[in-house]
Design an enzyme around this catalytic site. Sequence first.
Site, mmCIF file in Angstrom:
data_model
loop_
_atom_site.group_PDB
_atom_site.id
_atom_site.type_symbol
_atom_site.label_atom_id
_atom_site.label_comp_id
_atom_site.label_asym_id
_atom_site.label_seq_id
_atom_site.Cartn_x
_atom_site.Cartn_y
_atom_site.Cartn_z
ATOM 1 N N SER A 160 0.706 -1.245 -0.089
ATOM 2 C CA SER A 160 0.002 -0.098 0.061
ATOM 3 C C SER A 160 0.959 1.274 0.175
ATOM 4 O O SER A 160 1.774 1.369 -0.931
ATOM 5 C CB SER A 160 -0.887 0.216 1.265
ATOM 6 O OG SER A 160 -1.980 0.999 0.980
ATOM 7 N N HIS A 177 -8.574 -4.300 -1.214
ATOM 8 C CA HIS A 177 -7.290 -3.919 -1.141
ATOM 9 C C HIS A 177 -6.611 -5.064 -0.081
ATOM 10 O O HIS A 177 -5.382 -5.036 0.152
ATOM 11 C CB HIS A 177 -7.651 -2.867 -0.135
ATOM 12 C CG HIS A 177 -6.199 -1.929 0.311
ATOM 13 N ND1 HIS A 177 -5.318 -1.345 -0.538
ATOM 14 C CD2 HIS A 177 -5.773 -1.682 1.323
ATOM 15 C CE1 HIS A 177 -4.409 -1.044 -0.175
ATOM 16 N NE2 HIS A 177 -4.635 -0.744 1.103
ATOM 17 N N ASP A 201 -9.757 -3.600 -5.764
ATOM 18 C CA ASP A 201 -9.069 -2.409 -4.614
ATOM 19 C C ASP A 201 -9.644 -1.062 -4.744
ATOM 20 O O ASP A 201 -9.668 -0.669 -5.963
ATOM 21 C CB ASP A 201 -7.720 -2.512 -4.823
ATOM 22 C CG ASP A 201 -7.000 -2.101 -3.610
ATOM 23 O OD1 ASP A 201 -7.742 -1.254 -2.759
ATOM 24 O OD2 ASP A 201 -5.716 -2.339 -3.284
#
Length: 724
Positions: free
Chosen positions: A573, A694, A659
């Site tokens: 991320s 995600h 995501d």
Amino acid sequence: MALDSGTGTIPNTGDPAAVTPPVAKQIPAQRTHHGDTFVDPYEWLRDKDDPEVVAYLEAENAYTDAQTEHLAPLRARIFDEIKSRTQETDLSVPARLGDYWYYSRSFEGRQYGVHCRCPVSDPDDWTPPQLDADVEIAGEEILLDSNVLAEGHDFFALGAYSISHDGTQLAYSTDTVGDERYVLRIKDLRSGELLGDEIPGTAPGATWSLDGTHIFYQTVDESWRPDTVWRHRLGSAHSDDVTVFHEPDERYWVSIGATRSEKYLMIWVGSKITSEGWILESDRPEGEFRVLLPRREGVEYSAEHAVIGGRDRLLILHNDVVDGVKAENFVLAEAPLEDPSAMTELIGHRDDVRLEDIDCFAEHLVLSYRREALPRVAVWPLTADGYGERRELDFGLELFSAGMGSNPEWAQPTLRVGVTSFITPMQIFDYVPATGEMMLRKQQQVLGGYDPEEYVQHRDWATAADGTRIPISVVRRRDSEGAEPKPLLLYGYGSYEASIDPGFSVSRLSLLDRGVVFAVAHVRGGGEMGRLWYEHGKTLTKKNTFTDFVSCAQHLIDAGVTTPQQMIADGGSAGGLLMGAVANLAPELFAGILANVPFVDPLTSILDPSLPLTVIEWDEWGNPLEDPEVYAYMKAYSPYENVAAQNYPAILAITSINDTRVLYVEPAKWVAALRATKTGDSQLLLKTEMSAGHGGVSGRYEKWKEVAFEFAWVLDTLGLGGEN
């Protein structure tokens, strides 16, 4: 399979395991801001509904499969190791709420958890029942079985899980796509039947009114920002739900919850740098929320209801100016409910202590804070006329994480606390404030004879270019200590004031037992060393995050712990942004880079307010739309825009097509640019989960397979993929 660079189509090679990497076509798209024009050849990959985009992603997946096919036996071994070390059929420590003990179960062969409860047999006995996974539990009720809810779905996530105050109703929500939009449902726990109430498109949370007649929930806007709180009366139509709070400013998130005392409902509105609270008596669900302290730009605060000396009070953590100085690491104050601005300071500001949270109970307070880069807990008894003496809980570990466990009751004689370290499996204690006794209720079981004495953890320090000392956590097998350098996995994150604290991992043993050293670079942008540690790694100081990581890597090399040929960098991320930036800055220091859902095209995303979560991110990164200095600064570090004709380490990028936080297009574009630009013959792989969000795949066995895939690649890149 390969994509033809001119047409973007997949040639019919007849060989699904062809070793030729896909080549994405280039369609120049111009973007101009502040007099600067950037030509983006891969922006066309943003349309995930385009069959050609899907074909490209699938071609990359096929190429990755072919390139890693030889690792299948190693992946299987690692998966089996994780599975064999895990107590698959297990129970959590029961937590008491009302007339029941609540706990969760896991079962061998099942992907998801099961939520249960059993009745409290003696109201005066706060010792949780000793539950045996293999023995029938008297009075057990299965409240929610996520395995049943997940049937027929490739992805499943549980959002809300909230019991009404009288224990008769359950509000829960589910996501079966991975886009973090949930369907909220109500279950009558007396009959086991679902009510007719069903609310789609909610954020993952639900809060009951005190009388159980209403439930409050949130929805998100088109950018996935929780912006509205709704009130739903049970038994009414979803269309009759009432908006009780809406936040139009796109920089702010909205949440709702209840105080532990159950006396108040609280709405919180927060950006990255500003917060505001609203309060309502929980027994007046149709009343109007009132503001505690009006928001002021750059001032954050939180408030908890406490009863001090018999009076209802607020305990407020804030970082406002105190005596002319900004309280960067927060102070704790007490204030009357009728006038929260009339504060009396309880704990002043310290440069070396970051106050993080205050939990209020009928007879004591629990203060969570950070000192010397470690999270700590102190218990503060309440007396008849005020406050007793604070006591920090000591666990006798050099590196550790301590935090509050499940403590739902307002009046309880014990406190549930969790403790772990890199080599200590999670321990759950009940602490007795009246006596100081610490009772171990459960320790995470590691099957197969795990001995923590076979592993060591310690803190090291690197020195950044500006002289700042950067902490590094190092974990290894004791028998791997020696003079010669070792293979090493260096993890980093460094954003949002998130701290990478010591924590045990069963899966990590598969690396440690093969001689790999695990290290964490606690770079600026995180929160390990206090608020200024975060402030000095964001907006126009963001590059410190990247150079700190490079300094940590260089320190480990200079200290003889590892070599560039034996080191892998790892991050996900915002930590994936770190990976992309480091790949450009210092590719020579690493044999490989593992980037999970990497935020590697930050400037494109932050320039587009229509994208999910962009506007709220401006406080973290700056606003490149309005500020040319921010634009130039971000462009100078953006991984995608700084891909160069140089040798890169081996790279594995992993993403998910659904995501909503870091769109799949960012790593897709990054890999396409790397493939077209980089020199050398290092491996470059993109793996896209075609039915996940995600957090990646769902289900514990699927997650173990994903970990095994990553670890096998890491070991192979380190030259340890043979018979290991």
